[in-house]
Design an enzyme around this catalytic site. Sequence first.
Site, mmCIF file in Angstrom:
data_model
loop_
_atom_site.group_PDB
_atom_site.id
_atom_site.type_symbol
_atom_site.label_atom_id
_atom_site.label_comp_id
_atom_site.label_asym_id
_atom_site.label_seq_id
_atom_site.Cartn_x
_atom_site.Cartn_y
_atom_site.Cartn_z
ATOM 1 N N GLY A 216 15.321 59.488 44.709
ATOM 2 C CA GLY A 216 16.450 59.148 45.564
ATOM 3 C C GLY A 216 17.777 59.743 45.147
ATOM 4 O O GLY A 216 18.814 59.373 45.671
ATOM 5 N N THR A 217 17.753 60.682 44.196
ATOM 6 C CA THR A 217 19.025 61.270 43.763
ATOM 7 C C THR A 217 19.390 62.493 44.589
ATOM 8 O O THR A 217 20.402 63.141 44.328
ATOM 9 C CB THR A 217 18.985 61.644 42.271
ATOM 10 O OG1 THR A 217 17.753 62.290 41.991
ATOM 11 C CG2 THR A 217 19.122 60.414 41.416
ATOM 12 N N GLU A 435 16.874 29.602 36.383
ATOM 13 C CA GLU A 435 17.979 30.545 36.603
ATOM 14 C C GLU A 435 19.208 30.132 35.795
ATOM 15 O O GLU A 435 19.900 30.977 35.235
ATOM 16 C CB GLU A 435 18.329 30.642 38.094
ATOM 17 C CG GLU A 435 17.229 31.245 38.963
ATOM 18 C CD GLU A 435 16.697 32.573 38.461
ATOM 19 O OE1 GLU A 435 17.463 33.354 37.842
ATOM 20 O OE2 GLU A 435 15.490 32.842 38.664
ATOM 21 N N HIS A 438 18.905 31.488 32.332
ATOM 22 C CA HIS A 438 19.317 32.903 32.201
ATOM 23 C C HIS A 438 20.841 32.992 32.126
ATOM 24 O O HIS A 438 21.398 33.675 31.268
ATOM 25 C CB HIS A 438 18.866 33.707 33.432
ATOM 26 C CG HIS A 438 17.410 34.034 33.459
ATOM 27 N ND1 HIS A 438 16.756 34.665 32.437
ATOM 28 C CD2 HIS A 438 16.471 33.850 34.431
ATOM 29 C CE1 HIS A 438 15.487 34.844 32.762
ATOM 30 N NE2 HIS A 438 15.282 34.349 33.980
#
Length: 614
Positions: A216-217, A435, A438
């Site tokens: 995708g570059t 979550e 984290h």
Amino acid sequence: MAALTPSKRKKSKIIRVNLSWKNALIYGFVLLFIAFTFFGFNQSVEPKKVVPISQIISDVRQGKVSEIKVSDIVLTVTEKDKILTSTKEPGQNVYQLFKDAGVSLDKTKVIIKDDTGLNSWINILSSVLPILLMVGFFYFIFRQARGAQENIFSFGQSRAKLFSKDTPRIKFSDVAGVDEAKQELAEIVDFLKHPEKYKAMGARTPKGVLMVGPAGTGKTLLARATAGEANVQFFSIAGSEFMEMLVGVGASRARDLFATAKKSQPAIIFIDEIDAIGRQRGAGFMGGHDEREQTLNQILVEMDGFTPNEQLIVMAATNRPDVLDPALIRPGRFDRRVILDMPDIVGRKAILAIHARGKPFVKNLDWDKVARRTVGFSGADIENMLNEAAILAARLEKKAIDMKDLEEAATKVKLGPEKRRLQSDEDKKMTAYHEAGHALVSWQMPHLDPIHRISIVGRSESLGQTEIAPEDRVHETKTRLIEQIAMAMGGRAAESVVFSEMTTGASSDLKKATRLARLMVVEFGMSDLGPMTFDEDTKSYYESNQTSENMSAKIDEQIKKITDVAYKQAIAIISKFRDKLDILAEELLKKETLESEEFLALMGPRKAFSFAKA
Ligand code: ADP
Ligand code: MG
Ligand code: ZN
């Protein structure tokens, strides 16, 4: 990659129907063939009563015979009360036969059937037909083998389908953020435009350019832009398109591609995803893939066969330069390498500008902020994001795309679309604590980038996400890597501290943590094993693994040490700030998503947690 498109599916159905129709034909032919060989048409001349020729001679001598019909070697003899049949040597003249025997044929009517008569036609047919049937039979077998791969034999005629030939109107200005690559390719453009300049200097003209960069570059885009800029023909084929069912197709396809391109010089031949064919030869188990090697060899032969007059440039793209066969990157082949990196903030801004064309945005949109938000996005990601934002704005019947649409689109591109699952309260609570774990650990990691957003809304595989707002960085440090591993452990640590339980939801976190720890040991030399790398990739069957078993065990030991320390850190942080964890989890259950400001308002400023050195 993608599922079959409806039109493709339809096509394959038609082929299947045709095949069974063909099958019926084949069986018909086989039956006919057998019938012909076993009951030849010759047999239709039915013998009445076969007698030796000597008897016929004696009958003629006695005047019993009124008529002899000769057809090839068969004599049909009519006597008063019976019909006899006899045979003669092929090619023997009947008159001569009786003359030699001293018998007169005066009283006998002799009818010699013409060789062009029906009988001989049948003879010819019965000998030729089986051959014809055989040919027909094999023809159908071939046609069937060709089956779904429609264009193997018609390959010569339908070139257009195989590699698209066009002069792209894309220019360098349509590709952003890859200035070095463009500079290198400018030389190629100049060569295609003014070859005489280079010839006069006796310079070896460029032949092959390898474009290397993550997906995708803009490798494919830049190759097209090079052709557009030089205003030459562009022949492109994907590496995988060389591979077909029948061996040898790849090589002949390569031959054909080069032959066609040579005819329309100046031109650029572009082989996309060349790693599909350009992998090291002999890399597979015991010799590897024949077809691939043949194709690769053919491409090398073609490239070696360029004369200095040829105005052909072969470009190829890959995101795995490490697996390419060394023969491909030798001088005179793909000896030029153009590297495309993930775009930095300047590049992203430029790419945003290109793809924002033709889309309405609110006036005061902060493009710098968008560029900052899209760290780690490739050009393709950015294009995708802008498109998603446009779709979202359209769905909400807005007049212009705003920051909120872009924000939502960016999250969607990175983490996948929202996916709300039916969850029990228990499950939701578990996810919220996971979550929050984290987020809490990252809050205590002084070198990590700040939290961008926490959410317990599921997206693709995950039940929730804790995103950080990354910055553009060239280097990772050991400290930051360790902190990332600890943050990844935060989810599991929270489950363990709060519920004394473990969930399967942590598996991708653990995978990420282990992968980072492994990289630290084998790639970055950041463990007790010292500053060295361990090439664990066994490149081929012949090249034995470079890492001894003893060393492998030590590597595993180091990885375990890193992950264990990180997990202990996470547990320590969660235990120490248990009250904050509860607040965070509750707020998440209430609001589902917390933005960075909300998070900081709940938690207070980040501070460094000091833990005893492990
Ligand atoms: P690659 O071949 O490297 O995987 P592509 O060239 O196929 O990437 O890029 C896919 C799409 O992403 C392009 O068609 C283009 O719209 C967009 N894109 C990627 N990189 C860039 C870039 N540097 N500038 C502008 N658009 C880009
Ligand atoms: Mg591509
Ligand atoms: Zn997690």
